[in-house]
Design a protein around this motif. Structure first.
Motif, mmCIF file in Angstrom:
data_model
loop_
_atom_site.group_PDB
_atom_site.id
_atom_site.type_symbol
_atom_site.label_atom_id
_atom_site.label_comp_id
_atom_site.label_asym_id
_atom_site.label_seq_id
_atom_site.Cartn_x
_atom_site.Cartn_y
_atom_site.Cartn_z
ATOM 1 N N ILE B 28 0.870 -1.187 0.000
ATOM 2 C CA ILE B 28 0.000 0.000 0.000
ATOM 3 C C ILE B 28 0.901 1.228 0.000
ATOM 4 C CG2 ILE B 28 -1.800 1.293 1.194
ATOM 5 C CD1 ILE B 28 -2.888 -1.232 2.284
ATOM 6 N N PRO B 29 0.924 1.968 -1.106
ATOM 7 C CA PRO B 29 1.742 3.189 -1.132
ATOM 8 C C PRO B 29 1.124 4.262 -0.236
ATOM 9 C CG PRO B 29 1.076 2.484 -3.349
ATOM 10 C CD PRO B 29 0.242 1.721 -2.379
ATOM 11 N N SER B 30 1.943 5.174 0.201
ATOM 12 C CA SER B 30 1.474 6.241 1.064
ATOM 13 C C SER B 30 0.384 7.069 0.368
ATOM 14 C CB SER B 30 2.668 7.129 1.420
ATOM 15 O OG SER B 30 2.250 8.190 2.208
ATOM 16 N N GLY B 31 -0.695 7.342 1.088
ATOM 17 C CA GLY B 31 -1.751 8.200 0.567
ATOM 18 C C GLY B 31 -2.748 7.511 -0.353
ATOM 19 N N LYS B 32 -2.616 6.213 -0.530
ATOM 20 C CA LYS B 32 -3.533 5.509 -1.445
ATOM 21 C C LYS B 32 -4.630 4.771 -0.669
ATOM 22 C CE LYS B 32 -1.375 6.022 -5.472
ATOM 23 N NZ LYS B 32 -1.983 6.641 -6.634
ATOM 24 N N VAL B 33 -5.778 4.645 -1.318
ATOM 25 C CA VAL B 33 -6.848 3.815 -0.760
ATOM 26 C C VAL B 33 -6.923 2.545 -1.605
ATOM 27 C CG1 VAL B 33 -9.286 3.641 -0.185
ATOM 28 C CG2 VAL B 33 -8.125 5.834 0.017
ATOM 29 N N ILE B 34 -6.677 1.427 -0.948
ATOM 30 C CA ILE B 34 -6.670 0.151 -1.655
ATOM 31 C C ILE B 34 -7.866 -0.670 -1.203
ATOM 32 C CG2 ILE B 34 -5.331 -1.957 -2.156
ATOM 33 C CD1 ILE B 34 -3.863 0.560 -3.043
ATOM 34 N N GLY B 35 -8.652 -1.133 -2.140
ATOM 35 C CA GLY B 35 -9.801 -1.973 -1.823
ATOM 36 C C GLY B 35 -9.398 -3.433 -1.806
ATOM 37 N N LEU B 36 -9.922 -4.152 -0.833
ATOM 38 C CA LEU B 36 -9.689 -5.590 -0.777
ATOM 39 C C LEU B 36 -11.045 -6.237 -1.022
ATOM 40 C CD1 LEU B 36 -7.280 -7.463 -0.150
ATOM 41 C CD2 LEU B 36 -7.962 -7.411 2.242
ATOM 42 N N LEU B 37 -11.179 -6.847 -2.180
ATOM 43 C CA LEU B 37 -12.491 -7.364 -2.572
ATOM 44 C C LEU B 37 -12.447 -8.858 -2.792
ATOM 45 C CD1 LEU B 37 -13.972 -4.981 -5.282
ATOM 46 C CD2 LEU B 37 -14.534 -5.157 -2.881
ATOM 47 N N GLU B 197 -19.273 1.691 -3.934
ATOM 48 C CA GLU B 197 -18.501 2.316 -2.867
ATOM 49 C C GLU B 197 -16.998 2.161 -3.139
ATOM 50 O OE1 GLU B 197 -20.434 1.101 0.873
ATOM 51 O OE2 GLU B 197 -18.386 0.709 1.510
ATOM 52 N N VAL B 198 -16.611 0.951 -3.511
ATOM 53 C CA VAL B 198 -15.197 0.678 -3.775
ATOM 54 C C VAL B 198 -14.723 1.502 -4.969
ATOM 55 C CG1 VAL B 198 -13.569 -1.120 -4.494
ATOM 56 C CG2 VAL B 198 -15.260 -1.602 -2.727
ATOM 57 N N ALA B 199 -15.549 1.524 -6.003
ATOM 58 C CA ALA B 199 -15.176 2.292 -7.202
ATOM 59 C C ALA B 199 -15.031 3.775 -6.858
ATOM 60 C CB ALA B 199 -16.224 2.099 -8.283
ATOM 61 N N ASP B 203 -8.314 3.786 -4.977
ATOM 62 C CA ASP B 203 -7.418 4.040 -6.104
ATOM 63 C C ASP B 203 -7.104 2.743 -6.824
ATOM 64 O OD1 ASP B 203 -6.876 6.851 -5.501
ATOM 65 O OD2 ASP B 203 -5.963 6.041 -3.690
ATOM 66 N N GLU B 204 -6.954 1.695 -6.043
ATOM 67 C CA GLU B 204 -6.649 0.377 -6.620
ATOM 68 C C GLU B 204 -7.479 -0.666 -5.898
ATOM 69 O OE1 GLU B 204 -2.466 -0.525 -6.386
ATOM 70 O OE2 GLU B 204 -1.954 1.511 -7.038
ATOM 71 N N VAL B 205 -7.678 -1.778 -6.576
ATOM 72 C CA VAL B 205 -8.443 -2.865 -5.974
ATOM 73 C C VAL B 205 -7.633 -4.157 -6.077
ATOM 74 C CG1 VAL B 205 -10.539 -4.246 -6.118
ATOM 75 C CG2 VAL B 205 -10.646 -1.794 -6.561
ATOM 76 N N ILE B 214 -6.225 -12.628 -7.405
ATOM 77 C CA ILE B 214 -6.408 -12.978 -8.812
ATOM 78 C C ILE B 214 -6.387 -11.738 -9.709
ATOM 79 C CG2 ILE B 214 -7.617 -15.150 -8.418
ATOM 80 C CD1 ILE B 214 -10.191 -13.518 -9.041
ATOM 81 N N ALA B 215 -6.473 -10.572 -9.082
ATOM 82 C CA ALA B 215 -6.351 -9.350 -9.881
ATOM 83 C C ALA B 215 -5.956 -8.204 -8.962
ATOM 84 C CB ALA B 215 -7.675 -9.033 -10.554
ATOM 85 N N HIS B 216 -5.150 -7.304 -9.484
ATOM 86 C CA HIS B 216 -4.756 -6.114 -8.725
ATOM 87 C C HIS B 216 -4.615 -4.990 -9.743
ATOM 88 C CE1 HIS B 216 -1.767 -4.112 -5.696
ATOM 89 N NE2 HIS B 216 -2.712 -3.288 -6.124
ATOM 90 N N ASP B 217 -5.548 -4.070 -9.702
ATOM 91 C CA ASP B 217 -5.568 -3.030 -10.729
ATOM 92 C C ASP B 217 -6.409 -1.864 -10.229
ATOM 93 O OD1 ASP B 217 -5.276 -1.758 -13.167
ATOM 94 O OD2 ASP B 217 -5.770 -3.524 -14.347
ATOM 95 N N THR B 218 -6.532 -0.837 -11.049
ATOM 96 C CA THR B 218 -7.469 0.238 -10.709
ATOM 97 C C THR B 218 -8.882 -0.294 -10.961
ATOM 98 O OG1 THR B 218 -7.416 1.020 -12.970
ATOM 99 C CG2 THR B 218 -5.836 2.012 -11.441
ATOM 100 N N PRO B 219 -9.911 0.322 -10.350
ATOM 101 C CA PRO B 219 -11.274 -0.145 -10.625
ATOM 102 C C PRO B 219 -11.564 -0.165 -12.131
ATOM 103 C CG PRO B 219 -11.298 1.363 -8.780
ATOM 104 C CD PRO B 219 -9.904 1.371 -9.315
ATOM 105 N N LEU B 220 -11.096 0.848 -12.850
ATOM 106 C CA LEU B 220 -11.331 0.901 -14.290
ATOM 107 C C LEU B 220 -10.603 -0.243 -15.006
ATOM 108 C CD1 LEU B 220 -12.660 2.572 -16.550
ATOM 109 C CD2 LEU B 220 -10.515 3.851 -16.745
#
Lengths: 264, 306
Positions: B28-37, B197-199, B203-205, B214-220
């Motif tokens: 988790i980089p500083s200042g980022k919001v990471i979703g765990l889904l 909500e996550v979207a 910043d990343e999910v 199985i995936a790590h990317d931006t919501p888009l």
């Protein structure tokens, strides 16, 4: 104030708030002990009228000492349980507090409560029921008190570890376990009354030495170093076993995921 | 590049008979919001529990701010915090009492000022003397967030903070989170079942399934992995002709009646499909294209495994 003391103070204050707001705690740590003192006070007066052979005030003293032990163990264990039942234990344990600070806080909370309670019970016993509290005996009393606090802490730590490992389905041990030891601790009768296998078991229980001493030294001017020393040594052994068991139970509960499941 | 606030390497947790978390690594980089889904049982909660130290990992390492969590526990915990709809504060004591206790546990200098500021920010003013267990779910969540912010954490772990909240309160909470990000350089690890909500806040999910990432990317980026879009047409014409054209085109027919048709097809074939339907003699009066959402990605993964 250093950070460690501030964290200990935090849980001490939490316990104070909890006590202030909770009628259950007030009943358990104030009402029940005082009721017991009054009950055993009248039993003592009754026996005093009808017998000259039974050391009658020793029953009343035993009730005071037993309640002191029970309230300390209760406070140590229930400090954890109130947090667990509120689903707040995770919040507490993920703060920078250490396990030793956690138990120090609830032990101090218990010692403070019991100290006040102990004095009130002694005053009641002396003024209402004529229990003699001489200056030399007060020194014995102080050592009884200290030994029982150590016993209560050992039981409290052990039961808390068990609850961490096996969950709240065994939380009745928090108030029940200590009572299994009551018949074999010589609380209200001498250990000599017990049959042989139980008598031997009684002498590996630290409280036995305190209650035996209290019974025999109520009217004695000397300090009972022998019983007090034995009680202290066995208490140290119990505390070591309880701390070791707690460490293992706590680790096991975090390994199996039980610790997190305890809060549902 | 600055040091990540959290670095997880090869984290693994096995329970009897199954692997809850299987060798996952992420930062988790500083200042980022990471979703765990992930679907139920994917390993999200076990991961959070290990990150908090209330469950022990079988393998792997957790480093906060470059320091190993297990050897620098107190230092790490002093700089992170946790909020969850599944945990509460002490029910029998008041809100202010709870906050004072946690302010001391985190050794907060000038705790009264800090509590006052959070009270104002989270609109807790009228609740401070109320017993915690008398609060509504939304009020409890705001108090939990206040507790989580007391120590000015660099990272907050949030486990479904909006579960059991009504949409209005959830929206307020998300606004609070967005404001916090603007005001401070706060990092958040956020789990939720609500894809919108996550979207909105992440910043990343990181997408977990059966304990694995199985995936790590931006919501888009994740939604782009779903190649099909939904096309809805309103038409005037012969239904049979439209239906047979769609079946021949290879698109998936979802629904058709006298005036409406809904189909799923690759995004690049949308124009061709509209043209094809109009060539059957149907007069198209309305066109609606629904691009894939994070929820589609979630459903795609969840259904693939059922």
């Amino acid at each position: 104030m250093n950070a460690s003391l501030t964290r200990i103070k935090a849980l001490l204050i939490q316990d104070l708030y909890q006590t202030r707001h909770s009628s259950e705690v007030i009943i358990d740590v104030i009402v029940f002990p005082l009721t017991n003192v009054i009950l055993f006070g009248y039993i003592s007066l009754y026996l005093l009228r009808n017998s000259t052979t039974i050391p009658t005030h020793s029953l009343l003293l035993a009730a005071i000492l037993w309640e002191s032990l029970r309230v300390l163990q209760y406070t140590v264990t229930f400090g954890t349980l109130w947090n667990l039942w509120s689903r707040n234990l995770t919040n507490v344990m993920i703060s920078p507090i250490s396990v030793s600070e956690f138990f120090t806080a609830f032990t101090l909370a218990g010692v403070l409560k019991v100290s006040v309670l102990f004095l009130i019970m002694l005053v009641l016993a002396a003024t209402l029921f004529g229990m003699p509290v001489s200056a030399p005996f007060a020194v014995n009393l102080l050592f009884y008190f200290m030994n029982l606090m150590l016993s209560g802490l050992a039981f409290g730590i052990f039961v808390t570890g068990m609850i961490f490992k096996w969950g709240t389905k065994i939380n009745s041990l928090a108030w029940g376990l200590i009572y299994f030891f009551q018949p074999i601790s010589g609380v209200y009768f001498p250990v000599s009354v017990l049959p042989e296998p139980l008598r031997s078991i009684a002498y590996v229980v630290p409280m036995t030495y305190v209650f035996e001493s209290a019974r025999s030294h109520l009217h004695s001017p000397r300090i009972d170093w022998q019983n007090l020393g034995m009680a202290f040594l066995i208490n140290m052994l119990y505390l070591s076993i309880a701390s070791f068991a707690f460490k293992r139970y706590y680790t096991a509960s975090r390994m199996t995921g039980q610790f997190a499941r305890n809060e549902g | 590049m600055s040091q990540p606030v959290l670095k997880v390497q090869n984290l693994t947790k096995r329970y009897k008979g199954y692997t809850a978390v299987d060798n996952i690594s992420f930062e988790i980089p500083s200042g980022k919001v990471i979703g765990l889904l992930g679907p139920n049982g994917a390993g999200k909660t076990t991961t959070i529990q290990m990150l908090l130290g209330i469950t022990l990992a079988d393998k792997g390492s957790i480093c906060y701010f470059g320091r190993d969590f297990y050897t620098h526990r107190q230092e790490c915990l002093q700089n992170i915090n946790f909020a969850s709809s599944f945990n509460s504060l002490q029910g029998k004591i008041s809100v202010i009492e709870n906050l004072k206790v946690f302010a001391m546990l985190y050794n907060i200098a000038d705790a009264t000022k800090k509590i006052d500021r959070l009270s104002e920010q989270l609109e807790l003013g009228g609740l401070m003397d109320d017993l915690y267990h008398n609060l509504s779910a939304g009020q409890k969540t705001r108090v939990n967030i206040a507790k989580a912010l007391l120590n000015d954490p660099k990272l907050i772990l949030m486990d479904e903070p909006t579960a059991s909240l009504d949409p209005d309160i959830s929206d307020k909470l998300l606004s609070i989170i967005e404001d916090l990000r603007k005001e401070s350089h706060l990092s958040i690890l956020y789990t939720s079942h609500d894809m919108n909500e996550v979207a909105r806040v992440c910043d990343e999910v990181i997408f977990l399934d059966h304990g694995k990432i199985i995936a790590h990317d931006t919501p888009l980026g994740l939604t782009k992995q779903i190649k099909t879009a939904t096309l809805k047409l309103v038409f005037e014409g012969e239904r049979q002709k439209v239906e047979s054209y769609i079946r021949e085109s290879g698109a998936t027919l979802v629904h058709i009646d006298k005036t409406r048709v809904q189909l799923k097809l690759p995004e690049q074939q949308i124009a061709e499909a509209i043209f094809g339907v109009s060539k059957t003699g149907a007069y198209i009066t309305d066109v609606e294209v629904e691009k894939p959402t994070l929820e589609d990605f979630f459903l795609h993964i969840a259904r693939k495994n059922t």
